[in-house]
Design a protein around this motif. Structure first.
Motif, PDB file in Angstrom:
ATOM      1  N   ARG A   1     -35.638  41.249  98.283  1.00 40.08           N
ATOM      2  CA  ARG A   1     -34.841  41.265  99.509  1.00 40.08           C
ATOM      3  C   ARG A   1     -34.354  39.858  99.853  1.00 40.08           C
ATOM      4  NH1 ARG A   1     -37.644  45.990  99.765  1.00 40.08           N
ATOM      5  NH2 ARG A   1     -37.337  47.455 101.485  1.00 40.08           N
ATOM      6  N   LEU A   2     -35.236  38.879  99.715  1.00 40.20           N
ATOM      7  CA  LEU A   2     -34.840  37.488  99.968  1.00 40.20           C
ATOM      8  C   LEU A   2     -33.747  37.044  98.996  1.00 40.20           C
ATOM      9  CD1 LEU A   2     -38.235  35.670 100.614  1.00 40.20           C
ATOM     10  CD2 LEU A   2     -36.335  35.904 102.230  1.00 40.20           C
TER      11      LEU A   2
ATOM     12  N   THR B   1     -28.486  34.847  97.846  1.00 40.89           N
ATOM     13  CA  THR B   1     -27.330  34.755  96.946  1.00 40.89           C
ATOM     14  C   THR B   1     -26.077  35.342  97.590  1.00 40.89           C
ATOM     15  OG1 THR B   1     -27.954  36.848  95.872  1.00 40.89           O
ATOM     16  CG2 THR B   1     -28.756  34.807  94.866  1.00 40.89           C
ATOM     17  N   GLY B   2     -26.231  36.474  98.293  1.00 35.32           N
ATOM     18  CA  GLY B   2     -25.073  37.162  98.849  1.00 35.32           C
ATOM     19  C   GLY B   2     -24.549  36.552 100.134  1.00 35.32           C
ATOM     20  N   HIS B   3     -25.434  36.043 100.982  1.00 35.72           N
ATOM     21  CA  HIS B   3     -25.004  35.539 102.290  1.00 35.72           C
ATOM     22  C   HIS B   3     -24.896  34.017 102.321  1.00 35.72           C
ATOM     23  CE1 HIS B   3     -24.388  35.855 106.635  1.00 35.72           C
ATOM     24  NE2 HIS B   3     -25.171  34.807 106.762  1.00 35.72           N
ATOM     25  N   TYR B   4     -25.831  33.341 101.653  1.00 33.74           N
ATOM     26  CA  TYR B   4     -25.874  31.875 101.736  1.00 33.74           C
ATOM     27  C   TYR B   4     -25.333  31.178 100.481  1.00 33.74           C
ATOM     28  CZ  TYR B   4     -28.849  32.676 105.804  1.00 33.74           C
ATOM     29  OH  TYR B   4     -29.342  33.091 107.020  1.00 33.74           O
ATOM     30  N   GLY B   5     -24.984  31.931  99.452  1.00 30.38           N
ATOM     31  CA  GLY B   5     -24.407  31.340  98.255  1.00 30.38           C
ATOM     32  C   GLY B   5     -25.383  30.528  97.415  1.00 30.38           C
ATOM     33  N   VAL B   6     -26.687  30.794  97.526  1.00 33.35           N
ATOM     34  CA  VAL B   6     -27.668  30.098  96.677  1.00 33.35           C
ATOM     35  C   VAL B   6     -27.461  30.568  95.239  1.00 33.35           C
ATOM     36  CG1 VAL B   6     -30.133  29.804  96.175  1.00 33.35           C
ATOM     37  CG2 VAL B   6     -29.332  29.851  98.550  1.00 33.35           C
ATOM     38  N   PRO B   7     -27.310  29.637  94.273  1.00 31.40           N
ATOM     39  CA  PRO B   7     -27.088  30.046  92.876  1.00 31.40           C
ATOM     40  C   PRO B   7     -28.239  30.891  92.345  1.00 31.40           C
ATOM     41  CG  PRO B   7     -26.698  27.687  93.174  1.00 31.40           C
ATOM     42  CD  PRO B   7     -27.328  28.174  94.443  1.00 31.40           C
ATOM     43  N   ASP B   8     -27.905  31.980  91.689  1.00 32.67           N
ATOM     44  CA  ASP B   8     -28.922  32.872  91.135  1.00 32.67           C
ATOM     45  C   ASP B   8     -29.231  32.432  89.708  1.00 32.67           C
ATOM     46  OD1 ASP B   8     -30.711  34.862  90.716  1.00 32.67           O
ATOM     47  OD2 ASP B   8     -29.316  36.514  91.035  1.00 32.67           O
TER      48      ASP B   8
ATOM     49  N   LEU C   1     -45.523  25.198 106.744  1.00 33.37           N
ATOM     50  CA  LEU C   1     -45.014  26.341 105.975  1.00 33.37           C
ATOM     51  C   LEU C   1     -43.490  26.388 106.047  1.00 33.37           C
ATOM     52  CD1 LEU C   1     -45.205  28.985 104.418  1.00 33.37           C
ATOM     53  CD2 LEU C   1     -45.752  30.146 106.579  1.00 33.37           C
ATOM     54  N   LYS C   2     -42.939  26.144 107.218  1.00 38.59           N
ATOM     55  CA  LYS C   2     -41.482  26.151 107.364  1.00 38.59           C
ATOM     56  C   LYS C   2     -40.834  25.071 106.498  1.00 38.59           C
ATOM     57  CE  LYS C   2     -41.514  28.009 112.073  1.00 38.59           C
ATOM     58  NZ  LYS C   2     -41.221  27.757 113.498  1.00 38.59           N
ATOM     59  N   VAL C   3     -41.455  23.889 106.446  1.00 39.02           N
ATOM     60  CA  VAL C   3     -40.922  22.798 105.617  1.00 39.02           C
ATOM     61  C   VAL C   3     -40.896  23.222 104.152  1.00 39.02           C
ATOM     62  CG1 VAL C   3     -41.360  20.450 104.787  1.00 39.02           C
ATOM     63  CG2 VAL C   3     -41.626  20.989 107.219  1.00 39.02           C
ATOM     64  N   LEU C   4     -41.988  23.797 103.678  1.00 38.82           N
ATOM     65  CA  LEU C   4     -42.078  24.216 102.281  1.00 38.82           C
ATOM     66  C   LEU C   4     -41.064  25.310 101.962  1.00 38.82           C
ATOM     67  CD1 LEU C   4     -45.962  24.308 101.942  1.00 38.82           C
ATOM     68  CD2 LEU C   4     -44.431  22.761 100.739  1.00 38.82           C
ATOM     69  N   LEU C   5     -40.933  26.283 102.849  1.00 37.60           N
ATOM     70  CA  LEU C   5     -40.026  27.392 102.571  1.00 37.60           C
ATOM     71  C   LEU C   5     -38.571  26.953 102.584  1.00 37.60           C
ATOM     72  CD1 LEU C   5     -41.550  30.503 104.383  1.00 37.60           C
ATOM     73  CD2 LEU C   5     -41.989  29.587 102.105  1.00 37.60           C
ATOM     74  N   ARG C   6     -38.212  26.028 103.461  1.00 32.91           N
ATOM     75  CA  ARG C   6     -36.829  25.529 103.450  1.00 32.91           C
ATOM     76  C   ARG C   6     -36.495  24.914 102.101  1.00 32.91           C
ATOM     77  NH1 ARG C   6     -38.292  23.385 108.686  1.00 32.91           N
ATOM     78  NH2 ARG C   6     -37.513  24.774 110.307  1.00 32.91           N
ATOM     79  N   ARG C   7     -37.412  24.167 101.542  1.00 30.88           N
ATOM     80  CA  ARG C   7     -37.192  23.524 100.250  1.00 30.88           C
ATOM     81  C   ARG C   7     -37.057  24.564  99.127  1.00 30.88           C
ATOM     82  NH1 ARG C   7     -35.818  22.309  96.111  1.00 30.88           N
ATOM     83  NH2 ARG C   7     -36.487  20.646  94.719  1.00 30.88           N
ATOM     84  N   TYR C   8     -37.958  25.512  99.097  1.00 28.35           N
ATOM     85  CA  TYR C   8     -37.959  26.513  98.031  1.00 28.35           C
ATOM     86  C   TYR C   8     -36.760  27.463  98.121  1.00 28.35           C
ATOM     87  CZ  TYR C   8     -42.230  25.874  95.370  1.00 28.35           C
ATOM     88  OH  TYR C   8     -43.167  25.400  94.489  1.00 28.35           O
ATOM     89  N   MET C   9     -36.382  27.831  99.332  1.00 28.43           N
ATOM     90  CA  MET C   9     -35.324  28.817  99.491  1.00 28.43           C
ATOM     91  C   MET C   9     -33.937  28.203  99.412  1.00 28.43           C
ATOM     92  SD  MET C   9     -37.180  31.226 102.368  1.00 28.43           S
ATOM     93  CE  MET C   9     -35.718  32.139 102.790  1.00 28.43           C
ATOM     94  N   SER C  10     -33.832  26.904  99.559  1.00 30.16           N
ATOM     95  CA  SER C  10     -32.517  26.255  99.482  1.00 30.16           C
ATOM     96  C   SER C  10     -32.215  25.713  98.094  1.00 30.16           C
ATOM     97  CB  SER C  10     -32.438  25.083 100.482  1.00 30.16           C
ATOM     98  OG  SER C  10     -32.614  25.558 101.793  1.00 30.16           O
ATOM     99  N   ALA C  11     -33.251  25.559  97.274  1.00 32.25           N
ATOM    100  CA  ALA C  11     -33.058  24.927  95.963  1.00 32.25           C
ATOM    101  C   ALA C  11     -32.196  25.789  95.061  1.00 32.25           C
ATOM    102  CB  ALA C  11     -34.409  24.681  95.306  1.00 32.25           C
ATOM    103  N   GLY C  12     -31.362  25.115  94.305  1.00 33.74           N
ATOM    104  CA  GLY C  12     -30.513  25.820  93.363  1.00 33.74           C
ATOM    105  C   GLY C  12     -30.959  25.614  91.945  1.00 33.74           C
TER     106      GLY C  12
END
Length: 197
Positions: A136-137, A142-149, A186-197
């Motif tokens: 789901r994430l 990929t669809g809404h934020y354009g994170v490279p898959d 936790l928020k700091v870690l997740l921002r890094r992991y979820m934004s990385a391409g």
């Protein structure tokens, strides 16, 4: 096996739900091995016979309770992703705060997640749930934020899910309200992991 039959009438569904709620409440007070079906029935204010119409034994009750919690976790994630906010950072804040509130509202689940109560779950249920959350994430990122898959995104998001559970456990291990510092980290870690391409 979770239930003998799926109740069709609202009154029967209410009884079944009371049994599950009673089992969850007892987990906060009594070790799993010391909980019996009579205790659950008494707490739920149903007869033992009624309880057995829905569940063949204690393990089936707690297996159904675990499945209910896993469904709630998926519903919670879906609610956060239904209308994604403008930035991934805001999405992370929303997800962490929602799951922290779930831990506060479901102390029985918290006890199980922290490992202080051991339940038998359907084989692979937790891993399957993790994969569904990660999927789901992935769709939203990929669809809404354009994170490279790229080839690593799926694996990275599975780590996100498991890291979130681990860090929530750390936040709630000694603080029933959730340690604010751990939740912020936790928020700091997740921002890094979820934004990385």
């Amino acid at each position: 096996m979770q239930t003998r039959t799926e109740p069709q009438q609202q009154r029967s569904r209410d009884k079944r739900d009371r049994v599950l709620a009673a089992a969850a409440a007892l987990l906060q007070e009594v070790p799993y091995d010391e909980i019996g079906t009579r205790q659950i029935a008494d707490r739920a204010e149903v007869s033992v016979g009624s309880l057995y119409r829905f569940f063949p034994d204690k393990d089936a009750i707690f297996s159904a309770l675990s499945a209910t919690w896993l469904d709630k976790v998926l519903e919670l994630m879906d609610a956060q992703l239904a209308a994604p906010p403008p930035t991934i950072g805001t999405l992370v804040d929303r997800i962490v705060e929602a799951f922290a509130e779930f831990f506060r509202a479901e102390p029985g689940y918290r006890q199980v997640s922290l490992g202080s109560q051991a339940l038998r779950m359907a084989p692979g249920a937790g891993a399957q749930n993790d994969e569904q959350l990660a999927g789901r994430l992935r769709a939203v990122l990929t669809g809404h934020y354009g994170v490279p898959d790229d080839g690593a995104l799926g694996r990275r998001l599975l780590l996100v899910v498991r890291l979130t559970e681990f860090m929530l456990n750390q936040a709630f291990r000694t603080d029933p309200g959730g340690d604010p510092w751990v939740l912020a980290e936790l928020k700091v870690l997740l921002r890094r992991y979820m934004s990385a391409g």
